[in-house]
Structures are given as C-alpha cells and as structure tokens.
Design a protein around this motif. Structure first.
Motif, PDB file in Angstrom:
ATOM      1  N   SER A 217     -51.950  69.180  15.921  1.00  0.00           N
ATOM      2  CA  SER A 217     -51.856  68.115  14.682  1.00  0.00           C
ATOM      3  C   SER A 217     -52.017  68.681  13.869  1.00  0.00           C
ATOM      4  N   LEU A 218     -52.018  69.393  13.669  1.00  0.00           N
ATOM      5  CA  LEU A 218     -52.070  70.644  12.750  1.00  0.00           C
ATOM      6  C   LEU A 218     -50.047  70.770  12.150  1.00  0.00           C
ATOM      7  N   LEU A 219     -50.157  70.899  12.795  1.00  0.00           N
ATOM      8  CA  LEU A 219     -48.656  71.151  12.710  1.00  0.00           C
ATOM      9  C   LEU A 219     -47.621  69.502  11.929  1.00  0.00           C
ATOM     10  N   ILE A 220     -48.542  68.499  12.370  1.00  0.00           N
ATOM     11  CA  ILE A 220     -48.457  67.527  11.463  1.00  0.00           C
ATOM     12  C   ILE A 220     -48.947  67.456  10.197  1.00  0.00           C
ATOM     13  N   GLY A 221     -50.378  67.944   9.745  1.00  0.00           N
ATOM     14  CA  GLY A 221     -50.128  68.465   8.696  1.00  0.00           C
ATOM     15  C   GLY A 221     -49.838  69.084   7.946  1.00  0.00           C
ATOM     16  N   ALA A 222     -49.450  70.290   8.408  1.00  0.00           N
ATOM     17  CA  ALA A 222     -48.081  70.946   7.792  1.00  0.00           C
ATOM     18  C   ALA A 222     -46.845  70.406   7.185  1.00  0.00           C
ATOM     19  N   TRP A 223     -46.307  69.652   8.176  1.00  0.00           N
ATOM     20  CA  TRP A 223     -45.224  69.042   8.255  1.00  0.00           C
ATOM     21  C   TRP A 223     -45.446  67.713   7.010  1.00  0.00           C
ATOM     22  N   SER A 224     -47.003  67.357   6.621  1.00  0.00           N
ATOM     23  CA  SER A 224     -47.514  66.051   5.901  1.00  0.00           C
ATOM     24  C   SER A 224     -46.984  67.358   4.237  1.00  0.00           C
ATOM     25  N   ALA A 225     -48.005  68.676   4.529  1.00  0.00           N
ATOM     26  CA  ALA A 225     -48.148  69.538   2.915  1.00  0.00           C
ATOM     27  C   ALA A 225     -46.562  69.341   2.613  1.00  0.00           C
ATOM     28  N   MET A 226     -45.711  70.188   3.335  1.00  0.00           N
ATOM     29  CA  MET A 226     -45.033  70.369   3.261  1.00  0.00           C
ATOM     30  C   MET A 226     -43.641  69.391   2.512  1.00  0.00           C
ATOM     31  N   SER A 227     -44.025  67.847   3.092  1.00  0.00           N
ATOM     32  CA  SER A 227     -43.194  67.967   2.816  1.00  0.00           C
ATOM     33  C   SER A 227     -43.783  66.871   0.959  1.00  0.00           C
ATOM     34  N   ALA A 228     -44.602  67.109   0.949  1.00  0.00           N
ATOM     35  CA  ALA A 228     -45.897  66.946  -0.292  1.00  0.00           C
ATOM     36  C   ALA A 228     -45.191  67.192  -1.468  1.00  0.00           C
ATOM     37  N   ARG A 229     -45.199  69.259  -1.328  1.00  0.00           N
ATOM     38  CA  ARG A 229     -44.901  69.525  -1.852  1.00  0.00           C
ATOM     39  C   ARG A 229     -43.442  69.678  -2.673  1.00  0.00           C
ATOM     40  N   TYR A 230     -42.201  69.589  -1.198  1.00  0.00           N
ATOM     41  CA  TYR A 230     -41.247  69.132  -1.762  1.00  0.00           C
ATOM     42  C   TYR A 230     -41.019  68.000  -2.280  1.00  0.00           C
ATOM     43  N   PRO A 231     -40.699  66.933  -3.173  1.00  0.00           N
ATOM     44  CA  PRO A 231     -40.086  65.621  -2.479  1.00  0.00           C
ATOM     45  C   PRO A 231     -38.714  65.446  -3.349  1.00  0.00           C
ATOM     46  N   SER A 232     -37.977  66.454  -2.784  1.00  0.00           N
ATOM     47  CA  SER A 232     -37.093  65.841  -3.520  1.00  0.00           C
ATOM     48  C   SER A 232     -35.927  66.983  -2.517  1.00  0.00           C
TER      49      SER A 232
END
Length: 202
Positions: free
Chosen positions: A168-183
């Motif tokens: 669950s924490l890794l899923i959250g980490a990916w969400s934060a990563m993708s939100a930070r770098y949308p391009s």
C-alpha cells in the motif's frame, strides 16, 4: 587563461568527487549512481517488466535529477535484494536467515543513502512512502525468514501483514511521484513505475 582556469576547476572536481560519467555531466554535473547493467544473477528474474532508468530523466526538472537518479539507483539495489530474498523463501532450501542477512545489509544501506539525499520540494510524500515501505518489508522478511526456517510454508509467510502494508505504501509513493512529475516521458515514467512494481511483493 580562461581555458586553463576551467581545466583546474574540473581537475579539482574529479579529485574531490571522483570520475563522473558522461551522463552525469549532461544532467547537471552530479554523480550518476545508476548502473549500466541491471541484470540479476543467473536463475533469477524480476517479477515485472523492469527497465533501466533513462539517463536523460526527461520530464524531471534539472534541480531534481540528482535526487531521482540517486534514489532510483538505491531502489534498484533494494529490488535486487528483495527479488533474491523472495526466491529464497519460495524454495524449500535451507539458509533463509543467511539470505536475510544479505538482504538486510543491502536494503538498510540503500535506505540510509536515500535519507541522506537533499530532499527537493514536493517529494516528501514519495520519499517517505518509499522509506516506510522498506521498513515494512524489512520487518516482513525478518519474520518470514524465521518462519520458513521453522517449517512454515511460503504461502503462509506471504500472508504476514507487513507485506501488504508495504504494498500500500509503494502504491502511495507512485501516486506522489506521478503527481509531482506529470510531464515524464513515457520511458522515464514506465521505468519509475516498474521499479516500485518490482519492489512490491504482490
């Protein structure tokens, strides 16, 4: 005189930091930690389609590239240690605790290096998610190695709650990563995702 001054500045940098790769020079003069070869030892395979992180880190702002390069190099180290650990738990061979010792040393070393990196603005959620996931996996594999050594099956140890917590924490980490770098470029995004996917237990 100007060229001579540049030469001495570059020489001083090499003496202090050690040799830099061509990719490191291209990406802002930081040391590139990411290895050229990501292959596992013979007989082991990544659980998903992991690809090497592109050197250009297209879509990551220049100021963040050192952090991303260093963190993903350490995540690769964690993925490799985790993959060997899971493969050991899956077999019926002895030596679970010895494999865990190697896993623990490599993972805690990577964890410490990630925490030592200067944290760019907007990446605390990603960094903390990764660190907390690693902490849960360390607990999980410690329990799993002991349980397997005491006769528990692979299926039984995979039910330990710390494994799901880490997922669950890794899923959250990916969400934060993708939100930070949308391009992010497709190649960088795919690689970043699959590092976390390969680190996951499920």
């Amino acid at each position: 005189m100007f060229k001579l001054r540049i030469f001495y500045c570059c020489l001083a940098s090499l003496l202090v930091l050690g040799p830099l790769t061509d990719e490191a020079h291209a990406q802002g003069n930081y040391q590139n930690w990411y290895p050229r070869d990501i292959s596992l030892p013979a007989g082991h395979n990544y659980p998903c389609a992991l690809t090497a992180m592109p050197a250009n880190l297209e879509g990551v702002p220049a100021a963040d590239r050192a952090f991303i390069n260093h963190v993903y190099a350490m995540l690769l180290q964690c993925v490799q240690a985790k993959t060997l650990m899971v493969d050991s738990l899956r077999t019926d061979s002895a030596g679970f605790n010895q494999v865990y010792s190697s896993y623990y040393a490599k993972t805690t070393q990577a964890r410490q290096k990630i925490l030592a990196e200067p944290l760019p603005a907007g990446l605390q959620g990603f960094r903390d998610g990764v660190i907390n996931a690693l902490d849960q996996q360390i607990l999980f594999f410690g329990k799993a190695a002991r349980a397997r050594a005491n006769g528990k099956s692979f299926q039984e140890v995979m039910a330990f709650s710390e494994g799901r917590n880490a997922s669950s924490l890794l899923i959250g980490a990916w969400s934060a990563m993708s939100a930070r770098y949308p391009s992010l470029s497709p190649a960088v995004s795919d690689s970043a995702y699959h590092h976390l996917c390969a680190l996951d237990l499920f």
